[in-house]
Design a protein around this motif. Structure first.
Motif, PDB file in Angstrom:
ATOM      1  N   SER B 221      47.025  43.738  16.545  1.00 32.15           N
ATOM      2  CA  SER B 221      46.813  44.745  17.583  1.00 32.15           C
ATOM      3  C   SER B 221      47.053  44.169  18.968  1.00 32.15           C
ATOM      4  N   VAL B 222      47.490  45.038  19.854  1.00 33.08           N
ATOM      5  CA  VAL B 222      47.677  44.674  21.261  1.00 33.08           C
ATOM      6  C   VAL B 222      46.999  45.752  22.080  1.00 33.08           C
ATOM      7  N   GLN B 223      46.042  45.357  22.916  1.00 33.62           N
ATOM      8  CA  GLN B 223      45.334  46.348  23.708  1.00 33.62           C
ATOM      9  C   GLN B 223      45.187  45.880  25.132  1.00 33.62           C
ATOM     10  N   PRO B 224      45.165  46.839  26.071  1.00 27.08           N
ATOM     11  CA  PRO B 224      44.961  46.425  27.457  1.00 27.08           C
ATOM     12  C   PRO B 224      43.596  45.759  27.599  1.00 27.08           C
ATOM     13  N   ALA B 225      43.537  44.694  28.374  1.00 26.10           N
ATOM     14  CA  ALA B 225      42.266  44.012  28.614  1.00 26.10           C
ATOM     15  C   ALA B 225      41.370  44.925  29.447  1.00 26.10           C
ATOM     16  N   GLU B 226      40.078  44.713  29.292  1.00 28.42           N
ATOM     17  CA  GLU B 226      39.125  45.463  30.086  1.00 28.42           C
ATOM     18  C   GLU B 226      39.378  45.179  31.562  1.00 28.42           C
ATOM     19  N   GLU B 227      39.525  46.236  32.345  1.00 31.77           N
ATOM     20  CA  GLU B 227      39.791  46.041  33.769  1.00 31.77           C
ATOM     21  C   GLU B 227      38.485  45.677  34.486  1.00 31.77           C
ATOM     22  N   ARG B 228      38.614  44.849  35.492  1.00 30.19           N
ATOM     23  CA  ARG B 228      37.436  44.609  36.324  1.00 30.19           C
ATOM     24  C   ARG B 228      37.193  45.848  37.168  1.00 30.19           C
ATOM     25  N   LYS B 229      35.932  46.105  37.480  1.00 28.53           N
ATOM     26  CA  LYS B 229      35.627  47.259  38.341  1.00 28.53           C
ATOM     27  C   LYS B 229      36.263  47.050  39.708  1.00 28.53           C
ATOM     28  N   ALA B 230      36.773  48.125  40.277  1.00 29.83           N
ATOM     29  CA  ALA B 230      37.406  48.010  41.584  1.00 29.83           C
ATOM     30  C   ALA B 230      36.381  47.532  42.612  1.00 29.83           C
ATOM     31  N   GLY B 231      36.784  46.608  43.427  1.00 29.75           N
ATOM     32  CA  GLY B 231      35.869  46.074  44.424  1.00 29.75           C
ATOM     33  C   GLY B 231      36.090  46.718  45.777  1.00 29.75           C
ATOM     34  N   GLU B 232      35.495  46.098  46.787  1.00 32.43           N
ATOM     35  CA  GLU B 232      35.621  46.623  48.145  1.00 32.43           C
ATOM     36  C   GLU B 232      36.640  45.757  48.882  1.00 32.43           C
ATOM     37  N   ILE B 233      37.713  46.375  49.311  1.00 35.28           N
ATOM     38  CA  ILE B 233      38.759  45.631  50.015  1.00 35.28           C
ATOM     39  C   ILE B 233      38.755  46.069  51.479  1.00 35.28           C
ATOM     40  N   VAL B 234      38.567  45.123  52.385  1.00 33.84           N
ATOM     41  CA  VAL B 234      38.493  45.488  53.809  1.00 33.84           C
ATOM     42  C   VAL B 234      39.461  44.665  54.650  1.00 33.84           C
ATOM     43  N   GLU B 235      39.951  45.255  55.701  1.00 29.86           N
ATOM     44  CA  GLU B 235      40.734  44.532  56.713  1.00 29.86           C
ATOM     45  C   GLU B 235      39.776  43.607  57.462  1.00 29.86           C
ATOM     46  N   ASP B 236      40.228  42.398  57.768  1.00 33.22           N
ATOM     47  CA  ASP B 236      39.366  41.515  58.555  1.00 33.22           C
ATOM     48  C   ASP B 236      39.333  42.014  59.999  1.00 33.22           C
ATOM     49  N   ASP B 237      38.126  42.337  60.466  1.00 42.26           N
ATOM     50  CA  ASP B 237      37.984  42.830  61.832  1.00 42.26           C
ATOM     51  C   ASP B 237      37.211  41.804  62.650  1.00 42.26           C
TER      52      ASP B 237
END
Lengths: 323, 254
Positions: B221-237
């Motif tokens: 079998s070939v299955q997609p790996a469990e995705e990590r939960k989306a995190g918080e991506i911010v511009e450096d201010d």
């Protein structure tokens, strides 16, 4: 599995390496008989630990030459002979440099397939090894079809090592003369890269750098952060290949696998080669200029910005916090 | 000295790999294929040895017909001749089959040194060099990050988990080299022109006295790996460093 699982026990500095104990722990859970095979002049001294983690028998090759030669060749010969005598069902080998040497030669000698890069192994009738491909984006199950012993190379840190309360194992001396050809590859000396602070594989915080650091001397910023948080410094393959830092710092497919509480990737784009080695971290922080860098897909906290500007600020913040 | 360098043609490492859903073998159609970048170090190591100590480099590759392109690139870098083993029965061959085929091809001529990469960039099994050593009945000196040698012996810095070991070996031997062991050259225009007339032997399984291999393993079998939960991506201010400190505090690591 009502059968026999062998674990290749790699002995370094007189002790079994961590992955050996991880594999013994896993082997216990498969049921059946668990045995270990070790090659080192001090293999017998390591037997008690191997027993504690589940080996009921330890086959020990104690020829002094095992410490003087490149180990993979003579160890694989002896392991092949032993496997032909005892017919174990499964041979688990940790995917270390020496482990890969032993597994490859052993597979050729006993004409058995080897499944590499294993992350898990299951035995329910068939023996199936789980691995990850394409930068751990896909999980693959591979089943052995062959008769005879099955050889699996398992990556470090795939399982937690837990003692099983086993007593002293039965010790069986391996009597295998070393073939003359192996004496052509001698181990002259062993050098350790000197590093201070916690080990990369054990640190709660790992801060790694890639090409985005622009210059080898900027690794100093990572070391400063690591010192302040009692962490360890890692690196991407790109900068190791470029000679910026030693191989011992490499995290990734061909380097180390780390699973710290927090992994901080600085100027690392997130090539598959790298992410395989750090994807299992509990938390991932990424700093990168490029908002589209694949590393951000893995990040719990991603800062899109100039790594070389943010790191000095981070050092100042951490210092200020310490007071 | 006779140096054999084993090379592989792989899907462009910058493209995303795919498995054929029915056969579970690597999908090659419509994917740009290149000489495995990891193999360039082996070719360079071989060329440097023969340039200093005499002899020639032969490149050996097991690949579909298109693998000739990778061999031509090695010839353009300076290898003297090539051997391409191509046979439909080898599609999806595992590491041990690959090693058996390469060993049989290598054995057709005398050799002092066989050089490989430590693993291919597509399959990553990383056991073929050691298998070759066992099949050819010589030591496999692996994971070289630094190399000195001549027609009789090698001194190698072999990568380890904690640093490196110094290994001294007499030839014949198999040697696997890491990226970083040298700086591979670019083929010159003259080299590219010369490569067109260099000899390449094309062999099938039968020419090597080998039978159709039986696969020892099946992908179930070939299955997609469990995705990590989306995190918080911010511009450096200007507050990026502060946020990281806050994150470390929340995780109780500082």
């Amino acid at each position: 599995m009502a059968g026999t699982t062998w674990v290749f026990a790699e002995i370094v500095d007189g002790k079994p390496v961590a992955v050996t104990l991880e594999l013994l722990t896993k082997a216990r859970s498969l049921g059946g008989t668990v045995e270990a095979v070790a090659f080192s002049p001090v293999a017998e001294a390591a037997a008690a630990t191997l027993g504690e983690y589940g080996a009921t028998t330890v086959y020990a090759g104690t020829d002094p030459a095992y410490a003087e030669l490149l180990l993979g060749g003579p160890a694989a010969d002896a392991l092949a002979k032993l496997a032909q005598e005892h017919s174990p069902d499964l041979i688990l080998i940790g995917a270390t440099y020496t482990g890969r040497d032993v597994a490859g030669r052993l597979a050729a000698l006993i004409d058995a397939p080897v499944i590499a890069n294993g992350l898990d192994v299951a035995a329910n009738g068939d023996i199936t090894v789980q691995s990850a491909i394409f930068g751990a984006t896909q999980v693959v199950q591979t089943k052995f079809d062959s008769s005879g012993p099955k050889v699996a190379l398992i990556r470090a840190k795939s399982f937690a090592a837990e003692p099983g309360g086993g007593g002293a194992p039965k010790l069986v001396k391996i009597d295998a003369p070393i073939d003359e050809k192996h004496r052509a590859a001698k181990m002259v000396e062993s050098k350790a890269d000197t590093a201070t602070g916690p080990k990369l594989e054990e640190a709660a915080v790992v801060i790694s750098g890639g090409r985005g650091l622009q210059d080898p001397k900027n690794f100093d910023l990572l070391h400063q952060v690591a010192d302040l948080v009692h962490g360890a410094v890692g690196a991407s393959r790109a900068v190791v290949d470029a000679g910026w830092v030693p191989y011992a710092m490499q995290v990734g497919q061909t380097g180390k696998t780390v699973k710290p509480t927090v992994y901080i990737a600085c100027g690392i784009s997130g090539a598959m080669q790298h992410t395989v080695g750090m994807k299992g971290s509990k938390n991932i922080v990424a700093i990168n200029k490029d908002a589209d860098a694949p590393i951000f897909k893995l990040a719990d906290l991603g800062i899109v910005g100039d790594t070389l500007k943010i790191l000095p600020q981070l050092i100042d913040e951490l210092k200020a916090r310490k007071g | 000295m006779n140096v054999v360098v084993c090379i592989k043609q792989v899907p462009d490492p910058n493209s995303v790999g795919q498995l054929d859903p029915s056969t579970h073998t690597l999908r090659r159609e419509g994917v740009e294929v290149v000489l495995d970048p990891g193999d360039e170090y082996g070719i360079e190591a071989g060329l440097q040895l023969v340039e200093t100590h005499g002899g020639e480099v032969t490149v050996v590759s097991m690949a579909p017909e298109k693998g000739l392109d990778a061999i031509r690139k090695a010839l353009a870098m300076g290898a003297a001749k090539g051997v391409l083993i191509t046979d439909p029965a080898l599609a999806g061959a595992d590491a041990l089959t690959t090693a058996k085929v390469l060993a049989a091809a290598i054995k057709r001529q005398p050799f002092d040194l066989v050089i490989t990469a430590t693993e291919s960039t597509d399959g990553y099994t990383g056991t073929v060099p050691q298998m070759l050593g066992a099949l050819l009945g010589v030591p496999s000196v692996t994971f070289a990050k630094h190399l000195d040698g001549d027609g009789q012996k090698l001194t190698v810095q072999r990568q380890t988990e904690s640093g490196y070991d110094v290994i001294a070996a007499t030839l014949p031997a198999v040697l696997s080299v890491t990226a970083g062991v040298n700086e591979p050259r670019y083929p010159s225009l003259k080299g590219i022109m010369a490569a067109k007339s260099k000899p390449v032997d094309k062999l099938a399984l039968g020419d090597l006295g080998l039978e159709t291999p039986k696969p020892g393993q099946t992908i179930t079998s070939v299955q997609p790996a469990e995705e990590r939960k989306a995190g918080e991506i911010v511009e450096d201010d200007g507050e990026g460093a502060k946020r990281i400190v806050g994150f470390l505090e929340a995780q109780k690591v500082i």
